[in-house]
Design an enzyme around this catalytic site. Structure first.
Site, PDB file in Angstrom:
ATOM      1  N   HIS A 408      -3.394  14.729  -4.775  1.00 14.43           N
ATOM      2  CA  HIS A 408      -1.999  15.294  -4.752  1.00 14.43           C
ATOM      3  C   HIS A 408      -1.771  16.503  -5.870  1.00 14.43           C
ATOM      4  O   HIS A 408      -0.731  17.177  -5.804  1.00 14.43           O
ATOM      5  CB  HIS A 408      -0.969  14.237  -4.971  1.00 14.43           C
ATOM      6  CG  HIS A 408       0.250  14.293  -4.331  1.00 14.43           C
ATOM      7  ND1 HIS A 408       0.739  15.745  -3.980  1.00 14.43           N
ATOM      8  CD2 HIS A 408       1.145  13.292  -3.934  1.00 14.43           C
ATOM      9  CE1 HIS A 408       2.012  15.410  -3.509  1.00 14.43           C
ATOM     10  NE2 HIS A 408       2.217  14.172  -3.228  1.00 14.43           N
ATOM     11  N   ASP A 412      -0.247  18.498  -0.751  1.00 21.31           N
ATOM     12  CA  ASP A 412       0.821  17.811  -0.615  1.00 21.31           C
ATOM     13  C   ASP A 412       0.725  16.991   0.589  1.00 21.31           C
ATOM     14  O   ASP A 412      -0.131  17.142   1.620  1.00 21.31           O
ATOM     15  CB  ASP A 412       2.064  18.589  -0.552  1.00 21.31           C
ATOM     16  CG  ASP A 412       2.232  19.644  -2.046  1.00 21.31           C
ATOM     17  OD1 ASP A 412       1.916  18.772  -2.807  1.00 21.31           O
ATOM     18  OD2 ASP A 412       2.653  20.473  -2.138  1.00 21.31           O
TER      19      ASP A 412
END
Length: 436
Positions: A408, A412
């Site tokens: 992350h 995304d």
């Protein structure tokens, strides 16, 4: 008589050193050309070093558990013929890889080299060199608690000691300049202490083998490095199951290879990576490296329970036959211990088949410095709603879960979710009339 220098051979672009795990020949033994002289281990693969000449082993320049650089002379073999250049045992033939080089890099201060010959303890040439570069005294070196076999000081032990020494020196200097308590930074880690383990009379204590220690370190480091997040998607693979059942016999007869589900899945992953190149990257500090080639890592379980990840290079350029041959070749050589160091290097994305052991889905840990890993769940017959122009009805379908773990920090949810969805779309759109 002549003396031949047996050097540590080049084992792949990114492999710069190896650890000697066992000498197969002793001083005085006769060696035939291409006969294995010693066993070595890189960070992932064990292999043998054969002799390039016939002769008698007259000198071993390193011992078991010593770390040797690629191109460095490790043994002297006496042969028939003309003379050759004497070994340059002090010469470093190849630089240590970037992470080690950065760690041991020091300012070129004038330090009187320490003499470690008077110690009763054994220290490898690499450990001695690092100690000399860092100005570590004999007393300090002897005080280090070694984590290697028989308490030997390893490369990691000396580097850890040097790092602690520098931190302590920097802390004292900071206190001298400004003895004011500094606020704790957001990234600071609390000091962790080893928790004693309770052992009962009937319990057995087994030390981790070398590979399990490496895997353990990689997994912990990956979790500490990447912000892991997962996306899951269910896929209808009924068409794939039917097609494979129909052609697997003819495929094996024509190609001499078994057709498993893995190459079919790998083909879909390679296509999706071409569609979403943002998943085919790596992270180095604050930099993102966009990979030109699509090299798929294929996690494989070893007979001893350990794990290894051989790599299918340029996977997007292979048709299904080529993919099946690559998958079978790497899988078979992994099980038989015949992988070469270069076989595990250069991966840009990894796939692991947790369904082999009956798992429906999983949350795999990212193979650093990659940013994603896909887990293939078990294929199961399940009742499902089937939509038709005449209406919906319940039928039996073959389904599986895809579990996508991604970093992350740089990936995304939109990218991570879209990528695994594209893999699912390729699998569900599989052409049952295709040729292999």
């Amino acid at each position: 008589m002549a003396k031949f220098e047996l050097k540590l051979p080049k084992m792949g672009e990114s492999v710069a050193e190896a650890t000697i795990t066992n000498w197969l020949k002793n001083v005085g033994d006769t060696i035939a050309m291409d006969e294995a002289v010693l066993e070595i281990a890189t960070d992932k693969v064990d292999s043998e070093v054969p002799s390039e000449v016939s002769g008698v082993l007259i000198e071993q320049l390193f011992g078991k558990d010593d770390v040797v650089k690629v191109g460095q002379t490790i043994a002297i073999i006496e042969t028939e013929g003309g003379s050759v250049e004497a070994p340059k045992t002090a010469e470093v033939a190849a630089p240590i890889v970037a992470d080690v080089a950065k760690t041991v890099e020091v300012a070129k201060e004038t330090v009187a080299p320490a003499d470690f010959s008077g110690s009763d303890k054994f220290f490898s040439p690499l450990v001695k060199n690092i100690a000399k570069e860092e100005g570590v005294s004999l007393a300090e070196l002897e005080s280090i608690s070694g984590s290697g076999k028989d308490g030997r000081v390893t490369k990691e032990d000396i580097l850890k000691f040097v790092g602690s020494k520098k931190l302590e020196a920097g802390s004292k200097a900071a206190q001298t300049v400004a003895p004011v308590a500094q606020p704790e930074t957001r990234n600071s880690q609390p000091e962790t202490k080893a928790v004693p383990v309770s052992v009962n009379g009937g319990d057995e204590i087994v030390e981790m083998d070398r590979m399990r220690k490496l895997i353990s370190g990689y997994m912990v480091a990956s979790v500490q490095t990447s912000a892991h997040v997962q996306s899951f998607i269910e896929v209808d693979v009924t068409n794939i199951v039917k097609w494979r059942d129909k052609v697997k016999g003819a495929f094996e007869k024509r190609e001499g290879e078994k057709l498993t589900f893995t190459p079919i899945m790998m083909e879909a992953v390679a296509k999706a990576l071409k569609d979403f190149p943002g998943m085919n990257i790596s992270v180095e500090g604050d930099y993102i490296i966009k990979k030109k080639n699509i090299n798929l890592g294929m996690a494989a379980a070893l007979p001893n329970g350990n794990l290894i990840v051989p790599v299918i290079k340029n996977a997007d350029q292979l048709n299904l036959v080529g993919m099946a041959k690559a998958v079978n070749d790497l899988g078979n050589r992994a099980k038989s211990g015949k992988l070469k160091p270069d076989d595990t290097q250069g991966g840009t994305y990894t796939v692991t088949n947790v369904g082999t052991f009956g798992s429906v889905f999983g949350t795999p840990i990212i193979n650093q410095p990659q940013v994603g890993i896909l887990a293939l769940g078990a294929i199961r017959k399940v009742p499902a709603v089937i939509e038709t122009p005449e209406g919906d009805f319940i039928g039996i379908r073959q389904k599986m879960f895809l579990s996508h773990s991604y970093d992350h920090r740089v990936v995304d949810g939109a990218l991570g979710g879209s990528f695994v969805k594209r893999v699912a779309e390729y699998l569900e759109a599989f052409d049952v009339n295709r040729e292999y």
